[in-house]
Scaffold this active site. Structure first.
Site, mmCIF file in Angstrom:
data_model
loop_
_atom_site.group_PDB
_atom_site.id
_atom_site.type_symbol
_atom_site.label_atom_id
_atom_site.label_comp_id
_atom_site.label_asym_id
_atom_site.label_seq_id
_atom_site.Cartn_x
_atom_site.Cartn_y
_atom_site.Cartn_z
ATOM 1 N N HIS A 1 0.841 -1.198 0.000
ATOM 2 C CA HIS A 1 0.000 0.000 0.000
ATOM 3 C C HIS A 1 0.880 1.252 0.000
ATOM 4 O O HIS A 1 1.282 1.730 1.073
ATOM 5 C CB HIS A 1 -0.912 0.005 1.224
ATOM 6 C CG HIS A 1 -1.820 -1.191 1.308
ATOM 7 N ND1 HIS A 1 -1.355 -2.444 1.665
ATOM 8 C CD2 HIS A 1 -3.154 -1.325 1.066
ATOM 9 C CE1 HIS A 1 -2.375 -3.301 1.656
ATOM 10 N NE2 HIS A 1 -3.468 -2.648 1.301
ATOM 11 N N PRO B 1 -6.267 -5.450 11.065
ATOM 12 C CA PRO B 1 -7.728 -5.378 11.146
ATOM 13 C C PRO B 1 -8.127 -3.984 11.633
ATOM 14 O O PRO B 1 -7.777 -3.585 12.749
ATOM 15 C CB PRO B 1 -8.080 -6.467 12.170
ATOM 16 C CG PRO B 1 -6.917 -7.417 12.128
ATOM 17 C CD PRO B 1 -5.722 -6.561 11.875
ATOM 18 N N LEU B 2 -8.805 -3.248 10.809
ATOM 19 C CA LEU B 2 -9.004 -1.821 11.072
ATOM 20 C C LEU B 2 -9.825 -1.584 12.333
ATOM 21 O O LEU B 2 -10.740 -2.337 12.655
ATOM 22 C CB LEU B 2 -9.646 -1.151 9.866
ATOM 23 C CG LEU B 2 -8.768 -1.157 8.605
ATOM 24 C CD1 LEU B 2 -9.492 -0.544 7.431
ATOM 25 C CD2 LEU B 2 -7.443 -0.432 8.855
ATOM 26 N N GLY C 1 -11.019 3.855 7.478
ATOM 27 C CA GLY C 1 -11.432 2.496 7.799
ATOM 28 C C GLY C 1 -11.479 2.259 9.292
ATOM 29 O O GLY C 1 -12.413 1.613 9.808
ATOM 30 N N ASN D 1 -8.030 11.361 3.771
ATOM 31 C CA ASN D 1 -7.652 11.400 2.349
ATOM 32 C C ASN D 1 -8.818 11.077 1.414
ATOM 33 O O ASN D 1 -8.626 10.970 0.199
ATOM 34 C CB ASN D 1 -6.463 10.471 2.078
ATOM 35 C CG ASN D 1 -6.758 9.014 2.380
ATOM 36 O OD1 ASN D 1 -7.892 8.562 2.285
ATOM 37 N ND2 ASN D 1 -5.722 8.267 2.742
ATOM 38 N N ILE E 1 -10.413 8.489 0.618
ATOM 39 C CA ILE E 1 -10.370 7.288 -0.223
ATOM 40 C C ILE E 1 -10.392 6.029 0.637
ATOM 41 O O ILE E 1 -9.690 5.949 1.653
ATOM 42 C CB ILE E 1 -9.103 7.281 -1.114
ATOM 43 C CG1 ILE E 1 -9.156 8.407 -2.147
ATOM 44 C CG2 ILE E 1 -8.913 5.936 -1.809
ATOM 45 C CD1 ILE E 1 -10.240 8.246 -3.196
ATOM 46 N N HIS F 1 -4.111 3.018 -3.528
ATOM 47 C CA HIS F 1 -4.315 2.528 -2.164
ATOM 48 C C HIS F 1 -3.560 1.230 -1.920
ATOM 49 O O HIS F 1 -2.763 1.140 -0.990
ATOM 50 C CB HIS F 1 -5.806 2.315 -1.879
ATOM 51 C CG HIS F 1 -6.065 1.603 -0.575
ATOM 52 N ND1 HIS F 1 -6.045 2.260 0.643
ATOM 53 C CD2 HIS F 1 -6.315 0.300 -0.303
ATOM 54 C CE1 HIS F 1 -6.274 1.383 1.605
ATOM 55 N NE2 HIS F 1 -6.447 0.197 1.051
ATOM 56 N N SER G 1 -23.006 -9.908 37.646
ATOM 57 C CA SER G 1 -23.127 -11.276 37.136
ATOM 58 C C SER G 1 -21.774 -11.964 36.991
ATOM 59 O O SER G 1 -21.627 -13.148 37.284
ATOM 60 C CB SER G 1 -23.837 -11.262 35.768
ATOM 61 O OG SER G 1 -25.155 -10.791 35.881
ATOM 62 N N GLU H 1 -18.082 -5.091 24.619
ATOM 63 C CA GLU H 1 -17.219 -6.281 24.705
ATOM 64 C C GLU H 1 -16.025 -6.206 23.760
ATOM 65 O O GLU H 1 -14.900 -6.526 24.150
ATOM 66 C CB GLU H 1 -18.026 -7.556 24.403
ATOM 67 C CG GLU H 1 -19.076 -7.915 25.424
ATOM 68 C CD GLU H 1 -20.424 -7.265 25.147
ATOM 69 O OE1 GLU H 1 -21.394 -7.610 25.830
ATOM 70 O OE2 GLU H 1 -20.484 -6.408 24.219
ATOM 71 N N HIS I 1 -21.425 -17.684 32.862
ATOM 72 C CA HIS I 1 -22.650 -18.149 32.207
ATOM 73 C C HIS I 1 -22.274 -18.974 30.966
ATOM 74 O O HIS I 1 -22.643 -18.663 29.848
ATOM 75 C CB HIS I 1 -23.561 -16.973 31.844
ATOM 76 C CG HIS I 1 -24.061 -16.230 33.046
ATOM 77 N ND1 HIS I 1 -23.215 -15.583 33.930
ATOM 78 C CD2 HIS I 1 -25.331 -16.029 33.519
ATOM 79 C CE1 HIS I 1 -23.926 -15.019 34.889
ATOM 80 N NE2 HIS I 1 -25.218 -15.277 34.673
ATOM 81 N N HIS J 1 -28.459 -16.351 24.607
ATOM 82 C CA HIS J 1 -27.396 -16.190 25.595
ATOM 83 C C HIS J 1 -26.636 -17.487 25.868
ATOM 84 O O HIS J 1 -25.564 -17.446 26.481
ATOM 85 C CB HIS J 1 -27.977 -15.672 26.922
ATOM 86 C CG HIS J 1 -28.353 -14.224 26.897
ATOM 87 N ND1 HIS J 1 -29.148 -13.673 25.918
ATOM 88 C CD2 HIS J 1 -28.017 -13.202 27.737
ATOM 89 C CE1 HIS J 1 -29.307 -12.371 26.167
ATOM 90 N NE2 HIS J 1 -28.621 -12.062 27.254
ATOM 91 N N ARG K 1 -22.773 -20.551 35.867
ATOM 92 C CA ARG K 1 -23.717 -19.788 36.683
ATOM 93 C C ARG K 1 -24.242 -20.651 37.817
ATOM 94 O O ARG K 1 -24.462 -20.181 38.932
ATOM 95 C CB ARG K 1 -24.885 -19.315 35.815
ATOM 96 C CG ARG K 1 -25.909 -18.498 36.591
ATOM 97 C CD ARG K 1 -27.214 -18.361 35.841
ATOM 98 N NE ARG K 1 -28.154 -17.491 36.545
ATOM 99 C CZ ARG K 1 -29.461 -17.565 36.429
ATOM 100 N NH1 ARG K 1 -29.998 -18.467 35.643
ATOM 101 N NH2 ARG K 1 -30.242 -16.727 37.090
#
Length: 690
Positions: free
Chosen positions: A31, A118-119, A159, A188, A190, A264, A387, A419, A470, A482, A529
């Site tokens: 890139h 990973p963006l 991103g 930029n 793009i 890019h 919890s 999370e 849980h 859940h 639990r």
């Protein structure tokens, strides 16, 4: 710090740009666009940073996080010019196997603070680094002895801002008033698809202002070093808010295709590279060129001041240890990466005569006992504290002092319902150093929300701990939304990730001991639990092997292998089988952590799961993955259902009688047949840590 700019700065910026372009061109992959636009910002950052390439672990260094990790050719150029262990030959090996210059930055490389790519993860990790720095400073700084005042700097792009995890983390950063965090937004216009107008036209700065950040703008980021510098100097003065500076740049600046998606993610054409070099005053026929005056400039303006600052810090710390001997010894130990001696003696002891207790409650007791002796333990919960039971009685919340809710010396973090953000922030806390042991609580099912951060923790070797309560259909009435079914299989499939599912108090102790002592591996501790009995044959030391025989007989006809809340049911099923007119003798094996078991010798693993005996796995979860250890499987390969926990177990026939019925069928089916241990393979499985 007052920074003045001259022609040498412009030459340094051009060198950064062209070194990055040459890496991508040599590999014919990468890139080039972002490095061409971001080089001026990167250069200004270097002029401000305290760093020491001869001491990568100096705790008070400034941190640089390249959140848009695809621009890593720029990072490698920066590291090379500042004297880190990246040679020109290393740059020439960009994106090649076993090189020090992979396609995205990796945590183990010298001078690389975090694995990014990973963006959204990098900026979220940076929030964690900033939290750790504030906690470290509040814990150890004393009047006249400022051991920690570093900044965390981030480069990020559109991103990163579009990915949801960055919103989670940055929202929390604003609430926490992390004035030590400064981010530069490469505006930029793009993305890979083309213009950001296709999908992203919000006012980013208004959003960040609403989060509680200070916001600034630099209009001409391609060349205006002075404006970038003024914004940075102003940001450093604001101690009450994190700062985001939108720097408008031209992607692929100077290229024939500048400002388009074409620059890019693809190498520039040879004729484009030549005209680019001519434009910046370099020989178009030479590659990987660094003028000596650029090396000399970075050495004098960046490296030597950083080395001097490190030396001054070392002297300050020597005096600190004399003035504050107890804190000095504690900090010295942490900086060596050591735990307090005999800390594990604080773990509670459990006997079979003790009452049945949910393992989440045992986890609370473990944390209560070890929290006072482990100052490196810092944790929280994603809005499930009552919890998850993750907050100790004496804990102070990590909050801005002005809030009245706690202070920065506090070691309990209220992550809110975030999370994924929590996972990425924990990775950043771990990456800060000082032997921090971050833990975070949520339901096991919702660790899935944070899968991206969990995977990067395993890839990077961050020793984070997920307290995942849980853990099964036993949570009951909340139902299939859940109740985790596939979650254990998914997490166990991630390399270098410990997934503990303890069956009682002793096994919970083992899980925490292993997780806290882990070197280069994260851990997930899945907790019940519902109440579970303390098992007759359970043992902390045996549990730390990942699997062991919890109940044995001579010459067993069958082995039942299980985890967590099903182990005691399997022991009861074994009693039913032993009382039949034609008794079936059953060995019961508890397997709290597959990865740890896989790391044991084949001799030990075969002693637990030997030849000649059919093996049945029992777990209230998907059966995928159990083929490594058992011949037959009793599990749940559908989603759960809503009802009281015991009733749900009965619905799926996970009761001693149901297990015994299936176990009898397995024993009968394999009677007289030649069987080999699943452990023995022509191509044996090997567990390898990063």
């Amino acid at each position: 710090m007052s920074v003045q700019f001259s022609d040498i700065d412009k030459l340094a910026v051009s060198t950064l740009r062209l070194l990055s372009v040459d890496q991508v061109s040599k590999a014919n992959s990468g890139h080039p666009g972002a490095p061409l636009g971001l080089a001026p910002t990167a250069h200004v950052l270097l002029r401000h940073m305290h760093l020491n390439p001869t001491n990568l672990d100096w705790i008070n260094r400034d941190r640089f996080v390249l959140s848009n990790g695809h621009a890593c050719a720029l990072l490698y150029s920066m590291l090379h010019l500042c004297g880190y262990d990246f040679s020109i030959e290393d740059l020439k090996q960009f994106r090649q196997i076993d090189s020090k210059t992979p396609g995205h930055p990796e945590f183990e490389l010298p001078g690389v603070e975090l694995t990014t790519g990973p963006l959204g993860q990098g900026i979220s990790n940076a929030v964690g680094i900033a939290i750790a720095q504030e906690n470290f400073a509040a814990t150890y700084n004393k009047p006249g002895y400022t051991l920690s005042d570093s900044f965390t700097y981030v480069l990020l792009g559109d991103g990163c801002l579009q990915e949801g995890v960055s919103s989670e983390a940055c929202s929390l950063a604003g609430h926490l008033k992390l004035g030590n965090l400064i981010a530069f937004y490469d505006d930029n216009h793009i993305t890979i698809d083309g213009s950001t107008s296709f999908s992203f036209d919000e006012d980013v700065l208004k959003r960040y202002e609403a989060y509680g950040w200070e916001v600034m703008t630099v209009e001409k980021g391609d060349a205006d070093l002075e404006s970038i510098n003024r914004a940075l100097e102003s940001a450093k003065k604001n101690k009450d808010k994190p700062t985001i500076i939108k720097v408008t740049t031209t992607i692929g600046f100077g290229s024939l295709n500048q400002g388009t998606a074409g620059v890019h993610g693809a190498a520039l054409k040879p004729d484009d590279v030549k005209q680019l070099k001519k434009k910046f005053g370099f020989n178009p026929d030479k590659f990987f060129t660094v003028p000596q005056e650029v090396y000399d400039f970075y050495k004098k303006s960046v490296v030597e001041p950083g080395v001097k600052a490190n030396q001054q810090w070392d002297e300050l710390f020597r005096n600190y240890r004399e003035k504050f001997p107890q804190l000095g010894m504690e900090l010295d130990r942490r900086l060596r990466g050591e735990l307090p001696k005999n800390w594990e003696q604080k773990l509670p002891v459990f006997k079979p005569t003790d009452s049945a207790v949910a393992t989440r409650k045992i986890s609370e007791l473990v944390l209560e006992n070890i929290y006072p002796v482990l100052p490196e333990l810092i944790g929280g919960s994603a809005d499930l504290t009552p919890s998850n039971l993750t907050r100790t009685k004496t804990a102070i919340d990590f909050q801005p002092p002005s809030s009245g809710l706690g202070d920065y010396s506090g070691r309990y973090i209220r992550y809110g319902i975030r999370e994924h953000g929590m996972g990425a922030i924990m990775n950043g806390i771990s990456a800060f150093g000082a032997n921090y042991k971050p833990y975070g609580g949520t339901f096991l099912n919702f660790v899935s929300y944070a899968a991206g951060a969990v995977r990067l923790a395993a890839l990077s070797g961050h020793t984070v701990i997920w307290v995942a309560t849980h853990d099964s259909i036993g949570l009951g009435e909340d139902g299939p939304t859940h109740q985790p079914i596939e979650t254990l299989t998914h997490l166990r499939a991630i390399p270098n990730l410990h997934v503990w599912r303890p069956a009682d108090g002793n096994e919970t102790n083992a899980a925490y001991k292993a997780a806290i002592e882990a070197k280069g591996s994260p851990s997930i501790i899945a907790l019940s639990r519902q109440n579970l009995p303390q098992l007759e044959g359970s043992c902390k030391d045996k549990s730390t092997k990942g699997a062991y025989v919890v109940q044995d007989v001579e010459n067993p006809d069958l082995i039942i292998a299980s985890t967590g809340s099903e182990v005691h049911l399997c022991i009861e099923a074994a009693k039913i089988l032993a009382s039949k007119p034609s008794p079936i003798k059953v060995r019961v094996v508890s397997m709290p952590d597959f990865m740890t078991f896989d790391c044991q010798s084949e001799e030990y693993r075969v002693s637990v799961l030997p030849d000649g005996i059919p093996i049945l796995s029992v777990e209230v979860a998907a059966t995928s993955g159990w083929g490594k250890y058992s011949h037959e499987h009793f599990g749940i390969d559908r989603f759960g259902c809503s009802g009281k926990g015991p009733d749900v177990y009965k619905f799926f026939d996970f009761v001693p009688e149901g297990i015994a019925k299936r176990a009898e069928k397995v024993a009968d089916y394999y009677k007289g047949k030649t069987l080999y241990s699943p452990i023995k393979k022509a191509l044996p499985f090997k567990s390898t840590n990063v």
